[in-house]
Write a protein that holds these residues in place. Structure first.
Motif, PDB file in Angstrom:
ATOM      1  N   PHE A 216       5.802  12.871  -9.325  1.00 22.81           N
ATOM      2  CA  PHE A 216       5.459  14.287  -9.335  1.00 22.81           C
ATOM      3  C   PHE A 216       6.377  15.104  -8.427  1.00 22.81           C
ATOM      4  CE2 PHE A 216       1.837  11.937 -10.770  1.00 22.81           C
ATOM      5  CZ  PHE A 216       1.399  12.685 -11.845  1.00 22.81           C
ATOM      6  N   GLY A 217       7.557  14.541  -8.165  1.00 21.06           N
ATOM      7  CA  GLY A 217       8.570  15.275  -7.420  1.00 21.06           C
ATOM      8  C   GLY A 217       8.361  15.323  -5.930  1.00 21.06           C
ATOM      9  N   ILE A 218       7.524  14.411  -5.384  1.00 16.76           N
ATOM     10  CA  ILE A 218       7.262  14.406  -3.946  1.00 16.76           C
ATOM     11  C   ILE A 218       7.762  13.085  -3.358  1.00 16.76           C
ATOM     12  CG2 ILE A 218       5.476  14.461  -2.151  1.00 16.76           C
ATOM     13  CD1 ILE A 218       3.762  16.098  -4.100  1.00 16.76           C
ATOM     14  N   ASP A 219       8.734  13.165  -2.468  1.00 16.26           N
ATOM     15  CA  ASP A 219       9.290  11.974  -1.828  1.00 16.26           C
ATOM     16  C   ASP A 219       8.534  11.668  -0.540  1.00 16.26           C
ATOM     17  OD1 ASP A 219      11.310  10.892  -3.423  1.00 16.26           O
ATOM     18  OD2 ASP A 219      12.704  12.479  -2.846  1.00 16.26           O
ATOM     19  N   LEU A 220       7.987  10.478  -0.438  1.00 16.46           N
ATOM     20  CA  LEU A 220       7.308  10.029   0.772  1.00 16.46           C
ATOM     21  C   LEU A 220       8.009   8.811   1.321  1.00 16.46           C
ATOM     22  CD1 LEU A 220       3.588  10.308  -0.434  1.00 16.46           C
ATOM     23  CD2 LEU A 220       4.792  11.887   1.085  1.00 16.46           C
ATOM     24  N   VAL A 221       7.872   8.589   2.617  1.00 18.30           N
ATOM     25  CA  VAL A 221       8.460   7.403   3.223  1.00 18.30           C
ATOM     26  C   VAL A 221       7.636   6.178   2.835  1.00 18.30           C
ATOM     27  CG1 VAL A 221       9.431   8.702   5.140  1.00 18.30           C
ATOM     28  CG2 VAL A 221       7.133   7.731   5.347  1.00 18.30           C
TER      29      VAL A 221
ATOM     30  N   CYS B 112       0.813  -1.224   0.000  1.00 11.70           N
ATOM     31  CA  CYS B 112       0.000   0.000   0.000  1.00 11.70           C
ATOM     32  C   CYS B 112       0.845   1.273   0.000  1.00 11.70           C
ATOM     33  CB  CYS B 112      -0.981  -0.005   1.166  1.00 11.70           C
ATOM     34  SG  CYS B 112      -0.214   0.025   2.801  1.00 11.70           S
ATOM     35  N   SER B 113       1.771   1.383   0.947  1.00 11.74           N
ATOM     36  CA  SER B 113       2.564   2.614   1.043  1.00 11.74           C
ATOM     37  C   SER B 113       3.595   2.703  -0.077  1.00 11.74           C
ATOM     38  CB  SER B 113       3.247   2.708   2.409  1.00 11.74           C
ATOM     39  OG  SER B 113       4.083   1.587   2.638  1.00 11.74           O
ATOM     40  N   GLY B 114       4.047   1.547  -0.578  1.00 18.44           N
ATOM     41  CA  GLY B 114       4.979   1.544  -1.701  1.00 18.44           C
ATOM     42  C   GLY B 114       4.326   2.107  -2.958  1.00 18.44           C
ATOM     43  N   TYR B 115       3.052   1.796  -3.130  1.00 15.40           N
ATOM     44  CA  TYR B 115       2.298   2.316  -4.280  1.00 15.40           C
ATOM     45  C   TYR B 115       2.121   3.827  -4.174  1.00 15.40           C
ATOM     46  CZ  TYR B 115      -1.863   3.280  -7.136  1.00 15.40           C
ATOM     47  OH  TYR B 115      -2.762   3.817  -8.022  1.00 15.40           O
ATOM     48  N   VAL B 116       1.696   4.303  -3.012  1.00 14.26           N
ATOM     49  CA  VAL B 116       1.520   5.748  -2.810  1.00 14.26           C
ATOM     50  C   VAL B 116       2.847   6.467  -3.023  1.00 14.26           C
ATOM     51  CG1 VAL B 116       0.967   7.535  -1.114  1.00 14.26           C
ATOM     52  CG2 VAL B 116      -0.459   5.477  -1.280  1.00 14.26           C
ATOM     53  N   LYS B 117       3.910   5.921  -2.466  1.00 13.35           N
ATOM     54  CA  LYS B 117       5.240   6.512  -2.619  1.00 13.35           C
ATOM     55  C   LYS B 117       5.633   6.595  -4.091  1.00 13.35           C
ATOM     56  CE  LYS B 117      10.108   5.423  -1.585  1.00 13.35           C
ATOM     57  NZ  LYS B 117      10.546   6.743  -1.120  1.00 13.35           N
ATOM     58  N   TYR B 118       5.403   5.528  -4.842  1.00 12.25           N
ATOM     59  CA  TYR B 118       5.784   5.471  -6.247  1.00 12.25           C
ATOM     60  C   TYR B 118       5.026   6.514  -7.071  1.00 12.25           C
ATOM     61  CZ  TYR B 118       6.730   3.497 -10.874  1.00 12.25           C
ATOM     62  OH  TYR B 118       7.112   3.325 -12.181  1.00 12.25           O
TER      63      TYR B 118
END
Length: 208
Positions: free
Chosen positions: A128-133, A117-123
């Motif tokens: 769009f130039g936004i880095d998420l954990v 789940c979080s890997g998909y959101v991060k990808y």
């Protein structure tokens, strides 16, 4: 006898842009008619993180375009998005996110070979130039917390599917629906109000 004067055109100097507070690679790319990948390669950037004051080189095409700009930055960005049939940034995120519907779930995955789940959101947001954990709880703490009734397409939504705290994240698409990586069926769209997700909803935040 005097020789004719020959004027040689000097090559155009490469354009540059200074990063301002709130800028991302995605916003700079769109303002200048290029892509995040091109900017990263041209400036040897290994990360999408930017700091105010950084100077980025622009590709030659963008440099030539800069000479003829008369619109404000906001007007130009709106024109660029409109020319691509994109109403706003959130719509661009959602259109990109939907390209991966059907990709399988994979624990720890953050590539099209398989996403959690979080890997998909991060990808999706990295494009769009936004880095998420790469954790749902970390993503929850990365944005501006909003109420459920304030949700807009492109916001992040969070759930608890077992245990303590937040352990599942997805992207709100409107009409009480969200797109996410389901552990049973991969990337899909579900209702936030169904019998499973409704009771497990834990909050939302704004990243864009």
């Amino acid at each position: 006898m005097s020789l004719p004067l020959i004027l040689l055109a000097s090559p155009a100097m490469a354009a540059q842009v200074t990063v301002e507070k709130g800028d991302t690679l995605w916003s700079i790319a769109n303002k200048n008619g290029t892509t995040v990948d091109v900017l990263q390669n041209l400036n040897n950037l290994s990360s999408t993180n930017l700091q105010p004051g950084m100077i980025l080189e622009l590709p030659e095409q963008a440099a030539n375009q800069q000479s003829f700009r008369t619109l404000t930055e906001e007007q130009r960005q709106e024109q660029e998005l409109a020319s691509r049939g994109i109403v706003d940034r959130a719509q661009a995120v959602l259109e990109y996110a939907k390209e991966y519907i059907g990709v399988r779930y994979r624990s720890g995955g953050d590539t099209p070979a398989g996403f959690d789940c979080s890997g998909y959101v991060k990808y999706v947001f990295k494009n769009f130039g936004i880095d998420l954990v790469h954790t749902a709880a970390g993503q929850y703490n990365s944005g501006t917390i909003i109420k459920k009734e304030e949700l807009q397409p492109g916001d992040l939504v969070f759930f608890n599917t077992g245990g303590n705290g937040i352990n599942h994240s997805g992207i709100y698409i409107g009409d009480n629906k969200f797109i996410h990586s389901s552990s049973s069926r991969g990337i899909r769209i579900d209702s936030m109000n169904d019998n499973y997700w409704g009771p497990r909803y834990r909050g939302a935040n704004k990243i864009l």
